[in-house]
Design a protein around this motif. Sequence first.
Motif, PDB file in Angstrom:
ATOM      1  N   ALA A  73      34.889  38.610  12.968  1.00 11.34           N
ATOM      2  CA  ALA A  73      32.889  38.806  12.394  1.00 11.34           C
ATOM      3  C   ALA A  73      32.315  38.470  11.319  1.00 11.34           C
ATOM      4  O   ALA A  73      31.059  37.843  11.812  1.00 11.34           O
ATOM      5  N   ASN A  74      32.520  38.303  10.193  1.00  7.75           N
ATOM      6  CA  ASN A  74      32.243  37.683   8.793  1.00  7.75           C
ATOM      7  C   ASN A  74      32.993  35.890   8.889  1.00  7.75           C
ATOM      8  O   ASN A  74      33.457  35.019   7.848  1.00  7.75           O
ATOM      9  N   GLY A 112      32.085  41.123  24.340  1.00  6.29           N
ATOM     10  CA  GLY A 112      32.266  41.608  25.209  1.00  6.29           C
ATOM     11  C   GLY A 112      32.716  42.709  24.006  1.00  6.29           C
ATOM     12  O   GLY A 112      32.635  42.776  22.950  1.00  6.29           O
ATOM     13  N   TRP A 113      33.599  44.037  24.917  1.00  5.17           N
ATOM     14  CA  TRP A 113      34.355  44.880  24.092  1.00  5.17           C
ATOM     15  C   TRP A 113      35.040  44.509  23.301  1.00  5.17           C
ATOM     16  O   TRP A 113      35.461  45.122  22.636  1.00  5.17           O
ATOM     17  N   HIS A 114      36.023  44.131  24.096  1.00  6.18           N
ATOM     18  CA  HIS A 114      36.976  43.646  23.462  1.00  6.18           C
ATOM     19  C   HIS A 114      36.492  42.723  21.300  1.00  6.18           C
ATOM     20  O   HIS A 114      37.393  42.592  20.302  1.00  6.18           O
ATOM     21  N   ASP A 115      35.874  41.858  21.704  1.00  5.84           N
ATOM     22  CA  ASP A 115      35.466  41.516  20.301  1.00  5.84           C
ATOM     23  C   ASP A 115      34.743  42.962  19.589  1.00  5.84           C
ATOM     24  O   ASP A 115      34.503  42.937  18.230  1.00  5.84           O
ATOM     25  N   ARG A 116      33.681  43.264  19.890  1.00  6.93           N
ATOM     26  CA  ARG A 116      32.873  44.800  19.568  1.00  6.93           C
ATOM     27  C   ARG A 116      33.823  45.259  18.855  1.00  6.93           C
ATOM     28  O   ARG A 116      34.012  45.735  17.716  1.00  6.93           O
ATOM     29  N   LEU A 117      35.042  45.442  19.739  1.00  7.33           N
ATOM     30  CA  LEU A 117      36.480  46.770  18.846  1.00  7.33           C
ATOM     31  C   LEU A 117      37.065  46.788  18.205  1.00  7.33           C
ATOM     32  O   LEU A 117      37.598  47.254  17.139  1.00  7.33           O
ATOM     33  N   SER A 118      37.511  44.646  18.499  1.00  6.59           N
ATOM     34  CA  SER A 118      38.250  44.208  17.163  1.00  6.59           C
ATOM     35  C   SER A 118      36.960  43.190  16.088  1.00  6.59           C
ATOM     36  O   SER A 118      37.750  42.972  15.025  1.00  6.59           O
ATOM     37  N   LYS A 119      35.966  43.506  15.979  1.00  2.00           N
ATOM     38  CA  LYS A 119      35.253  42.884  15.049  1.00  2.00           C
ATOM     39  C   LYS A 119      35.358  41.279  14.928  1.00  2.00           C
ATOM     40  O   LYS A 119      35.842  40.709  13.474  1.00  2.00           O
ATOM     41  N   THR A 120      36.023  40.503  16.522  1.00  2.00           N
ATOM     42  CA  THR A 120      35.734  38.932  16.271  1.00  2.00           C
ATOM     43  C   THR A 120      34.501  38.437  16.745  1.00  2.00           C
ATOM     44  O   THR A 120      33.630  39.437  17.717  1.00  2.00           O
ATOM     45  N   ARG A 121      34.374  37.486  17.462  1.00  2.00           N
ATOM     46  CA  ARG A 121      33.724  36.717  18.031  1.00  2.00           C
ATOM     47  C   ARG A 121      33.821  35.517  18.336  1.00  2.00           C
ATOM     48  O   ARG A 121      34.827  34.457  17.710  1.00  2.00           O
ATOM     49  N   VAL A 122      33.179  35.029  19.377  1.00  2.00           N
ATOM     50  CA  VAL A 122      33.469  33.531  20.066  1.00  2.00           C
ATOM     51  C   VAL A 122      33.015  32.551  19.861  1.00  2.00           C
ATOM     52  O   VAL A 122      31.544  32.771  19.805  1.00  2.00           O
ATOM     53  N   VAL A 123      32.917  31.781  19.187  1.00  2.00           N
ATOM     54  CA  VAL A 123      32.219  30.598  18.327  1.00  2.00           C
ATOM     55  C   VAL A 123      32.342  29.017  18.980  1.00  2.00           C
ATOM     56  O   VAL A 123      33.413  28.923  18.744  1.00  2.00           O
TER      57      VAL A 123
END
Length: 129
Positions: A73-74, A112-123
Amino acid sequence: MGAVIYDALLLLAVLFLATALALPFNGGEAFAASQVLYPIYLLAVSFAFYGWFWTHGGQTLGLKAWKIKVVSANAQPVGWPQAILRFFSALLSWACLGLGFLWCLFDKDRQGWHDRLSKTRVVYCEEKR
């Protein structure tokens, strides 16, 4: 979703290879439904596939083809703890009939849920010139 399809095809090939490597340990016979170690083995291979790519540059072949990558996320690279959480959260997203993936269509941050739960994102990847 294009990247998901690309990666699914590549993962399928990896799972075929993993099965071919495991067959001699089962006497060359097909694995029975009662052999619980086989699906656990395939799950571990699947995690190793995604986890390695996410922690080494953030891109699987499918993500690379679509010029996107997974980051924290950062905006930092994804570590193994995040990769584990992302992988199992993605399984949950699929187990709910893919709703966790479709959620990104309605989410304000396109996660997606998996992004929110793992604090990741697709860029999107920036072009290197």
